[in-house]
Design a protein around this motif. Structure first.
Motif, mmCIF file in Angstrom:
data_model
loop_
_atom_site.group_PDB
_atom_site.id
_atom_site.type_symbol
_atom_site.label_atom_id
_atom_site.label_comp_id
_atom_site.label_asym_id
_atom_site.label_seq_id
_atom_site.Cartn_x
_atom_site.Cartn_y
_atom_site.Cartn_z
ATOM 1 N N GLY A 28 2.101 11.521 0.015
ATOM 2 C CA GLY A 28 1.157 11.704 1.107
ATOM 3 C C GLY A 28 1.831 11.914 2.441
ATOM 4 N N CYS A 29 3.156 11.709 2.462
ATOM 5 C CA CYS A 29 3.848 11.723 3.744
ATOM 6 C C CYS A 29 5.314 12.078 3.546
ATOM 7 C CB CYS A 29 3.720 10.346 4.394
ATOM 8 S SG CYS A 29 4.641 10.139 5.918
ATOM 9 N N LYS A 33 0.812 -1.215 0.000
ATOM 10 C CA LYS A 33 0.000 0.000 0.000
ATOM 11 C C LYS A 33 0.847 1.267 0.000
ATOM 12 C CE LYS A 33 -3.705 -2.532 0.474
ATOM 13 N NZ LYS A 33 -4.586 -2.773 -0.714
ATOM 14 N N TYR A 34 2.056 1.159 0.505
ATOM 15 C CA TYR A 34 2.872 2.364 0.737
ATOM 16 C C TYR A 34 4.302 2.086 0.295
ATOM 17 C CZ TYR A 34 5.377 5.914 3.591
ATOM 18 O OH TYR A 34 6.185 6.926 4.036
ATOM 19 N N ARG A 52 0.574 4.493 -2.258
ATOM 20 C CA ARG A 52 0.826 5.826 -1.715
ATOM 21 C C ARG A 52 2.326 6.047 -1.650
ATOM 22 N NH1 ARG A 52 0.096 7.136 3.173
ATOM 23 N NH2 ARG A 52 0.118 5.015 4.028
ATOM 24 N N VAL A 57 3.469 7.288 -7.752
ATOM 25 C CA VAL A 57 2.292 8.157 -7.689
ATOM 26 C C VAL A 57 1.282 7.785 -8.769
ATOM 27 C CG1 VAL A 57 1.505 10.545 -8.007
ATOM 28 C CG2 VAL A 57 3.528 10.077 -6.619
#
Length: 580
Positions: free
Chosen positions: A355-356, A286-287, A327, A321
């Protein structure tokens, strides 16, 4: 402790032969001497030029109300509570949690069935009727959160459910402890291979261009995932070396997906392609966290040891992206060479679609032992964390940090109902997040999380590779986590030294155990990167163990001062933050 450990106990302190620490003969104390005494008070002036008592008294969280007519905003109260705490402290509820979290013959716990059937028309009628009383209890707890949101974020988020099972088991076994002791880690960072095609100056892993001879085989890795899944560990973060180089990565990620374990991948980004990004998403990732050292290509390339790396890394970010389901996070290890660029990097992260931003403390471990002069001063770190907090509270971008002091900064300088850093779990809003942060306890080394080394060694943290809890070839993963010589030292904050032992914020922070170990050679020492331990930092500089940042070095080539002013008005206290 040793007489309670099983045969084959293999906890030890040792530096691996391939490491910089081994070559430099870096010394670490295997145990941890306790505090020699002194006043056990947060107002104790022995450790820093400002105490945690003064800091807490001077803090004025935004929107916290007033202290009375004409008194201005109310002072910070670090005691945040939730009605559930008193209930969970009782013997009956703890027994109930143990019952609900016990795995039954069908391989599931009641907690899983309760959450799966909660407001779920597709669940078997028997489950919906049987668990109706617990569903009503959840209705009362979720407050203003809609059923759809609750189901999306919890009931249908398998890794979150797994984390709730671990938490229930932990409270059932240990009661509520501050910080919380856990029956199994909430996540593991897996340094998947020691192989990397770069030669970064700060590499904590001492990665090389070839894998280590004793690295786990694919079959051993898959078996380890099965062991971890059996204990309901909710998350594994894959790092390296460069994990995407290993042909074993995708099969292991797929096994994690089958078990419902949340996975993320940390990479330098240079190997990323649209095909790899799609494969990672298909395997349940997911990340993806991509490391970037500078907004200036030439500086990043020099640090990474390969021309053209900045452009390859940024191209890889764009592939992430563009991939649905992934993410992007940008990881920045902040040191003297890039400290002045932090605001620019935050804006860069927003612009590219991350996002982070993940701030990584520079810690002199691995090859970083040879760039100790690159570390930030306590004053610079304080300014940095205040800057990160401002961006996080603004909602412009998510922020995480390996500096546990960010939790303290959020409490003291964020809005009263604003975002709160919750250790390795990210952040949340409101008083509930502050209560969670108290139990997660900031630094979670060896307590809420562990590191898996390429050879199967389990260590408390990626920055503590010389503190070996055990090896999965000799003992089961959960036995290593629970039965090792560092367990009590890392779970019990009363065993800390320097200001960390008396700090008003120790339940939310606890100091970085890796930074303490890197400078004092003791895992329970105070964190010299904190302003409350600034006098100890200055002594380390006098001894030549740490280095003072000169003005030119602190600029990092960016043409602007990297440090805050030498004397700064500090919320009611005039405190010298930087020493000339």
């Amino acid at each position: 402790m040793a007489d309670r450990l099983p045969p084959g106990y293999d906890s030890r302190t040792e530096t691996a032969e391939h490491t910089t620490a081994h070559r430099l003969q870096k010394q670490y104390v295997h145990g941890g001497a306790l505090s020699a005494g002194g006043t056990k008070d947060a107002a104790r002036p022995d450790d820093g030029h400002v105490t945690s008592q003064e800091y807490a008294a001077a803090a004025r969280p935004v929107g916290a109300g007033t202290g009375g007519p004409g008194a201005g905003p109310a002072a910070l109260d670090v005691e945040f509570h939730h009605p559930l705490e008193r209930w969970l402290g009782r013997r009956g509820p703890r027994r109930l949690l143990a019952f609900l979290a016990r795995r039954r013959r069908n391989g599931r716990t009641i907690i899983e069935d309760v959450l799966d059937s909660y407001h779920n028309p597709g669940a078997p009628l028997r489950q919906r009727v049987l668990h109706w009383p617990l569903h009503r209890f959840i209705d009362r707890l979720r407050g203003g959160v809609s059923v759809a949101t609750f189901r999306a974020r919890i009931s249908e988020h398998v890794s979150t459910v797994r984390g709730l099972v671990v938490t229930a088991r932990s409270v059932a076994e240990f009661g509520l402890t501050v910080p919380q002791r856990f029956s199994a880690p909430l996540f593991a960072v897996w340094n998947f291979t020691n192989q990397c095609n770069l030669q970064c100056r700060h590499c904590y892993q001492d990665s090389g261009h070839a894998a280590l001879a004793a690295e786990l085989s694919l079959d051993e890795k898959l078996a380890l995932v099965d062991e971890i899944a059996e204990q309901y560990v909710p998350m594994i973060a894959f790092a390296g070396g460069e994990p995407t180089i290993s042909p074993d990565l995708l099969p292991v990620l797929e096994r994690c997906r089958q078990h419902g374990i949340h996975t993320s991948v940390a990479t330098h980004g240079g190997t990323m392609t649209p095909r790899l990004a799609a494969a990672l998403a298909a395997a349940g990732v997911k990340y993806v966290e991509v490391s970037l050292d500078s907004v200036h290509p030439e500086k990043h390339d020099a640090f990474r040891g390969q021309p053209g790396m900045w452009h390859r890394t940024v191209r890889g970010m764009r592939y992430v992206v563009q991939q649905p389901g992934l993410r992007l996070g940008i990881a920045m290890c902040v040191h003297q060479g890039n400290f002045a660029e932090v605001p620019q990097m935050l804006q860069f992260a927003v612009d590219i679609g991350a996002g982070c931003l993940a701030h990584f403390n520079f810690i002199p471990v691995g090859r970083g032992l040879e760039m100790v002069a690159g570390d930030l001063t306590p004053a610079q770190r304080e300014w940095l964390l205040r800057t990160l907090n401002d961006w996080m509270q603004s909602g412009r971008i998510g922020v995480i940090s390996t500096a546990p002091q960010l939790g303290r900064v959020c409490l003291a300088h964020g809005p009263a109902g604003g975002r709160q850093a919750c250790s390795h779990a990210g952040s949340g809003g409101g008083v509930k997040a502050k209560v969670v942060a108290k139990y997660l306890g900031g630094c979670g080394a060896g307590r809420t999380y562990v590191c898996i080394e390429p050879t199967g060694n389990i260590t408390p943290c990626v920055y503590l590779p010389h503190r070996v809890l055990g090896n999965v070839r000799q003992r089961r993963f959960i036995d290593i986590f629970r039965q090792n010589e560092f367990w009590d030292l890392l779970c019990d904050r009363s065993k800390l030294t320097h200001h960390c032992e008396v700090c008003r914020f120790k339940n939310y922070c606890g100091g970085c155990r890796a930074r303490a170990d890197a400078y004092f050679g003791a895992v329970n020492a105070g964190d010299p990167g904190c302003i409350f331990n600034e006098k100890h930092w200055e002594e380390l500089v006098r001894q030549g163990v740490a280095a003072a940042a000169d003005a030119e070095q602190a600029r990092g080539g960016a043409g602007e001062p990297a440090a805050p002013p030498a004397v700064k008005q500090y919320d009611g206290c005039t405190t010298s933050w930087t020493r000339q």
